[in-house]
Design an enzyme around this catalytic site. Structure first.
Site, PDB file in Angstrom:
ATOM      1  N   GLN A 497       0.791  -1.230   0.000  1.00  0.00           N
ATOM      2  CA  GLN A 497       0.000   0.000   0.000  1.00  0.00           C
ATOM      3  C   GLN A 497       0.828   1.287   0.000  1.00  0.00           C
ATOM      4  O   GLN A 497       0.538   2.208  -0.742  1.00  0.00           O
ATOM      5  CB  GLN A 497      -0.928  -0.012   1.210  1.00  0.00           C
ATOM      6  N   GLU A 539      -3.537   9.431  -0.775  1.00  0.00           N
ATOM      7  CA  GLU A 539      -2.814  10.162   0.275  1.00  0.00           C
ATOM      8  C   GLU A 539      -1.801  11.143  -0.298  1.00  0.00           C
ATOM      9  O   GLU A 539      -0.887  11.588   0.406  1.00  0.00           O
ATOM     10  CB  GLU A 539      -2.123   9.170   1.222  1.00  0.00           C
ATOM     11  N   ASP A 576       4.229   0.312   4.247  1.00  0.00           N
ATOM     12  CA  ASP A 576       2.977  -0.168   4.817  1.00  0.00           C
ATOM     13  C   ASP A 576       2.462  -1.211   3.835  1.00  0.00           C
ATOM     14  O   ASP A 576       1.938  -0.879   2.768  1.00  0.00           O
ATOM     15  CB  ASP A 576       1.957   0.961   5.006  1.00  0.00           C
ATOM     16  N   GLU A 619       4.896  -1.812   8.288  1.00  0.00           N
ATOM     17  CA  GLU A 619       3.577  -1.838   8.912  1.00  0.00           C
ATOM     18  C   GLU A 619       2.739  -2.938   8.274  1.00  0.00           C
ATOM     19  O   GLU A 619       2.804  -3.151   7.065  1.00  0.00           O
ATOM     20  CB  GLU A 619       2.928  -0.464   8.675  1.00  0.00           C
ATOM     21  N   ASP A 646      -1.205  -2.092  12.415  1.00  0.00           N
ATOM     22  CA  ASP A 646      -2.316  -1.166  12.110  1.00  0.00           C
ATOM     23  C   ASP A 646      -3.619  -1.976  12.088  1.00  0.00           C
ATOM     24  O   ASP A 646      -4.335  -2.037  13.098  1.00  0.00           O
ATOM     25  CB  ASP A 646      -2.035  -0.484  10.760  1.00  0.00           C
ATOM     26  N   LYS A 671      -4.896   5.346  15.255  1.00  0.00           N
ATOM     27  CA  LYS A 671      -5.915   6.035  14.449  1.00  0.00           C
ATOM     28  C   LYS A 671      -7.143   6.180  15.330  1.00  0.00           C
ATOM     29  O   LYS A 671      -7.772   5.174  15.680  1.00  0.00           O
ATOM     30  CB  LYS A 671      -6.266   5.206  13.221  1.00  0.00           C
ATOM     31  N   SER A 701      -6.766   7.405   4.875  1.00  0.00           N
ATOM     32  CA  SER A 701      -6.673   7.767   3.453  1.00  0.00           C
ATOM     33  C   SER A 701      -7.742   8.785   3.077  1.00  0.00           C
ATOM     34  O   SER A 701      -7.560   9.579   2.167  1.00  0.00           O
ATOM     35  CB  SER A 701      -6.743   6.526   2.584  1.00  0.00           C
TER      36      SER A 701
HETATM   37  P1  PGA Z   1      -6.547   3.633   5.440  1.00  0.00           P
HETATM   38  O1  PGA Z   1      -5.004   3.545   5.162  1.00  0.00           O
HETATM   39  O2  PGA Z   1      -6.815   4.918   6.082  1.00  0.00           O
HETATM   40  O3  PGA Z   1      -7.180   3.493   4.071  1.00  0.00           O
HETATM   41  O4  PGA Z   1      -6.875   2.472   6.332  1.00  0.00           O
HETATM   42  C1  PGA Z   1      -4.018   3.993   6.035  1.00  0.00           C
HETATM   43  C2  PGA Z   1      -3.138   2.866   6.518  1.00  0.00           C
HETATM   44  O5  PGA Z   1      -3.367   1.699   6.195  1.00  0.00           O
HETATM   45  O6  PGA Z   1      -2.212   3.116   7.280  1.00  0.00           O
HETATM   46 ZN    ZN Z   2      -1.763   0.788   7.459  1.00  0.00          ZN
END
Ligand code: PGA
Ligand code: ZN
Length: 766
Positions: A497, A539, A576, A619, A646, A671, A701
């Site tokens: 990702q 992002e 990540d 990650e 995560d 988060k 994201s």
């Molecule tokens: P997401 O991605 O906000 O789409 O979950 C961010 C991440 O995986 O760190």
């Molecule tokens: Zn992540």
């Protein structure tokens, strides 16, 4: 002392040739103080009085000038330039002669009363005090020299504490308890009169008046200064915000500098309570307070004394100038409460609806918060409530969540104390009543939780990061920045990702951003040179059509070199993987591989990447529920690099605790919307820290312009932040807020740097 000139010549301070001028200075209540001058040389001559010039009968031993001279010399030795030079000490006449501050210097007290309150001065004083305290901690020789506490008893304990205890029977037991503990505490050199009146400012900073110096309890000096600052905050409403900042800055600087000695905040604030009441009802009342201010100081002082808050921020909140009633009013204005909640649907960076809340307090302070939304969400995240009506916003509407805020949450929180974040968040959790926040929706809950924190900061008149700081020393985070995106965030064919860079060589936060900018621009140039698209992903990272993770890592390496930075020294790499999203329950299906990989094969694939590239952090290297695979990965790589959970942890305390117990990962991505309240988020950060896990505060994201994360990362000392690329205003709002905080913290700002990255030294390598 008509013959002060002769005296100074006799003592060898001045020479016999040349005119000497002398004049009386306002010497306070306990001394005769004269200024004398011969040519350019200016001195202050201080003779101790036995009978003090105050309304109350009050005696003190004049030998205190000898102690003062000794203490000045010691203070100068510990921190050169921090006090005036001692020119002569005459033990027979009880006279001390010291250098006079150059013309134009002023006392800090005068500046404060004029509304000129500079937090940098407060921070300097916090550091200075910490240095004197720590450098004399458990020092036998200093203890012997300053072991006499008679003067401190006469000039501080009796007139301040004991007089209050006598005159205010309602407070006397509590006050006596503080005195008893203070008298039993003999830890370091205590100044005994550390207050703005005794700070001289000009091209430098001098502290004077050491006559009460003794070997004792450091809490006294802290409380004495804090009390002066807080009382001034009541008295000078125009500078109340700045005085609040000074108070925080003083405490934070002391705390940051002194490690073994910092007394508990509640103990210090309890002393502040004693001293505050003493400045009204003791023997030496503060001359500048109005009747209404005295009344407020009595109230606040006894509150501090009986129920000291657990943070300096809360103590500052108590001394809001609103606490001073206008003359004639008999009841104090009530502490603010939550008065109203407004909620609405706004749009996030993907153009999708999200929840925004305005929370208003009874004092008209308003806090606004909007919540983010992920695309590659973990299945253990708290529930995000969406309408699912496909005719509106493809089902992404949040009208139901908005209705929950207004109809369900508002009636339960209106009237609550906005400063009791933990209580508010517990109410939200109870009201929801589900384990995944599916009744209210984590989006609705979080918007309220965060808006309350913001409103609290507005009401106190302090920046958000200070409001959230508790007793911590602010720390600017090391950024981990997305440059190339794949996975669910981009259209390209990369399965991983995020391909990120970490500016590990940077010495400051702003320097880190300069480095990131340079590497990002070079990445763009390289893509253009190679005829590849530089279109941006969710992002703000590039989403080029690359097939292999190696191709993306090599692109980043080339960009770092092109930017003139040293690979692995100035700038390192991070991934990540977001592996959950290409794991089918059995096998990892990478678009780049001809065949799917078993968990074991995939782990080896990651290990080869770590061998080949300067990767410092991975990650979600494995899928969210592969606890065994994760434990093996941690055994293999945990001592070499940071392994961040995560989707694995989803900012959930129970999952993090399970991971800690099982030796899984060594860092946690934080988060807020994965869990739904600010309090639970902070609990996760604290749990991680206690276990030696690193913490990375992270955006989603899908983001909004809300920059709360920046303040959160600084205030919780998280150490790292991951908010996407250096692009798009929903990312830049956070980076820019960090730049503002860096500016506010000034040259003393702490930056986490490379040290924030976790390497789990407890895990032996296989
Ligand atoms: P997401 O991605 O906000 O789409 O979950 C961010 C991440 O995986 O760190
Ligand atoms: Zn992540």
């Amino acid at each position: 002392m008509a013959t002060v000139g002769d005296y100074l010549i006799e003592r060898g301070v001045f020479d016999a040739v040349g005119a000497i001028e002398a004049a009386a200075l306002g010497g306070g209540v306990s001394n005769v103080v004269l200024a004398a001058r011969q040519r350019g040389r200016r001195v202050v001559v201080k003779q101790a009085l036995e009978r003090l010039r105050v309304a109350d009968e009050w005696l003190a031993n004049p030998e205190r000038v000898i102690t003062e001279g000794d203490a000045l010399r010691l203070a100068e030795r510990l921190v050169p330039g921090s006090v005036p030079e001692v020119l002569d000490l005459d033990p027979d006449a009880f006279v001390l002669t010291i250098a006079q501050a150059p013309a134009g210097w002023a006392t800090w007290k005068d500046r404060l009363l004029a509304g000129n309150a500079d937090p940098a001065v407060a921070a300097r004083l916090g550091e200075l005090l910490a240095t004197w305290h720590t450098q004399t901690f458990e020092d036998r020789e200093v203890r012997r020299m300053f072991g006499g506490v008679g003067t401190f008893e006469e000039l501080r304990v009796e007139p301040y504490y004991r007089t209050v205890a006598r005159r205010r029977p309602d407070l006397s037991a509590a006050v006596e308890a503080y005195v008893e503990r203070m008298q039993a505490t003999r830890l370091c050199l205590v100044h005994g009169d550390y207050s703005p009146k005794n700070v001289l400012l000009g091209s430098g900073l001098w502290v004077i008046d050491f006559e009460v110096a003794h070997y004792g309890d450091p809490a006294f000096d802290l409380a004495f200064m804090l009390n002066h600052l807080l009382l001034k905050r009541l008295h000078v409403p125009d500078a109340s915000v700045q005085l609040g900042l000074c108070t925080e800055a003083f405490w934070s600087a002391y705390e940051g500098q002194s490690t073994q000695l910092v007394p508990s905040i509640t103990y210090v604030l309890g002393h502040v309570g004693c001293l505050m009441v003493a400045r009204v009802d003791g023997k030496s009342p503060a001359e500048y307070l109005t009747t209404a201010e005295r009344e407020a100081a009595r109230d606040i002082g006894s509150r501090l004394l009986f129920d000291p808050p657990r943070s300096i921020a809360a103590a500052i909140a108590l001394t809001h100038p609103d606490r001073v009633k206008p003359p004639g009013m008999t009841r104090s204005r009530a502490a603010p409460t939550i008065a109203e909640l407004r909620a609405r649907e706004v749009l996030d960076s993907r153009g999708r609806p999200t929840v925004e809340v305005d929370l208003e307090l009874s004092d008209a302070s308003v806090g606004r918060a909007s919540v983010p939304s992920g695309a590659s969400t973990g299945s253990h995240e708290a529930h995000e409530l969406r309408d699912g009506e496909t005719t509106r916003f493809g089902g992404f509407g949040v009208r139901r969540a908005v209705a929950k805020v207004v109809e369900t949450i508002a009636p339960a929180v209106i009237g609550r104390d906005p400063f009791d974040q933990a209580g508010l968040d517990a109410t939200l959790v109870d009201l929801d009543g589900t384990s995944d926040r599916s009744r209210l929706g984590a989006n609705a809950m979080l918007a309220v939780s965060v808006a309350a924190a913001r409103a609290g900061a507005v009401s106190r008149g302090v920046p958000l990061w200070r409001h959230l700081l508790g007793g911590r020393t602010p720390l600017l985070p090391l950024p981990m920045v997305n440059i190339v995106s794949g996975g669910l965030h981009a259209l390209g064919s990369l399965s991983f990702q995020d391909f990120l860079i970490v500016p590990i060589g940077a010495a400051t936060f702003s320097e880190a951003l300069e480095t990131v900018y340079a590497v990002r621009e070079c990445t763009r140039e390289l893509l253009t040179d190679r005829g590849l698209s530089d279109l941006k992903a969710d992002e703000g990272g590039f989403g080029p059509p690359l097939d292999y993770p190696e191709a993306a890592l090599e692109l980043l390496e080339a960009a770092i070199v092109r930017a003139g930075r040293k690979l692995g020294e100035d700038v390192a790499l991070a991934l990540d993987v977001a592996a959950t999203h290409f794991f089918d329950g059995r096998l990892y299906r990478l678009s780049s591989e001809p065949a799917p990989l078993t968990p074991h094969e995939f782990r080896e694939r990651l290990e080869r990447l770590v061998d080949a590239y300067p990767i410092v952090s991975i990650e979600d290297g494995l899928a969210e529920d592969d606890w065994e695979g994760w434990a093996a990965l941690t055994r293999r790589l945990g001592a070499r690099i940071q392994l961040v959970g995560d989707d694995l942890f989803t900012t959930n305390l129970r999952r993090l605790e399970r991971g800690i117990t099982a030796g899984v990962a060594n860092a946690v991505l934080v988060k807020m919307n994965q869990i739904g309240t600010l309090t639970e988020t902070i609990e996760v950060i604290e749990c991680a820290r206690t276990a030696g896990y690193a913490t990375v505060v992270s955006a989603r994201s899908g983001e909004t312009e809300d920059s709360f994360l920046a303040d959160l990362a600084v205030a919780t000392c998280a150490g790292q932040i991951k908010i996407g690329s250096l692009a798009q205003s929903e990312r830049l709002s956070k980076y820019n807020q960090l730049l503002r905080i860096e500016e506010a913290l000034g040259p003393g700002a702490r930056f986490a740097g490379a040290g924030a990255l976790s390497r789990d030294h407890r895990v032996p390598k296989d």
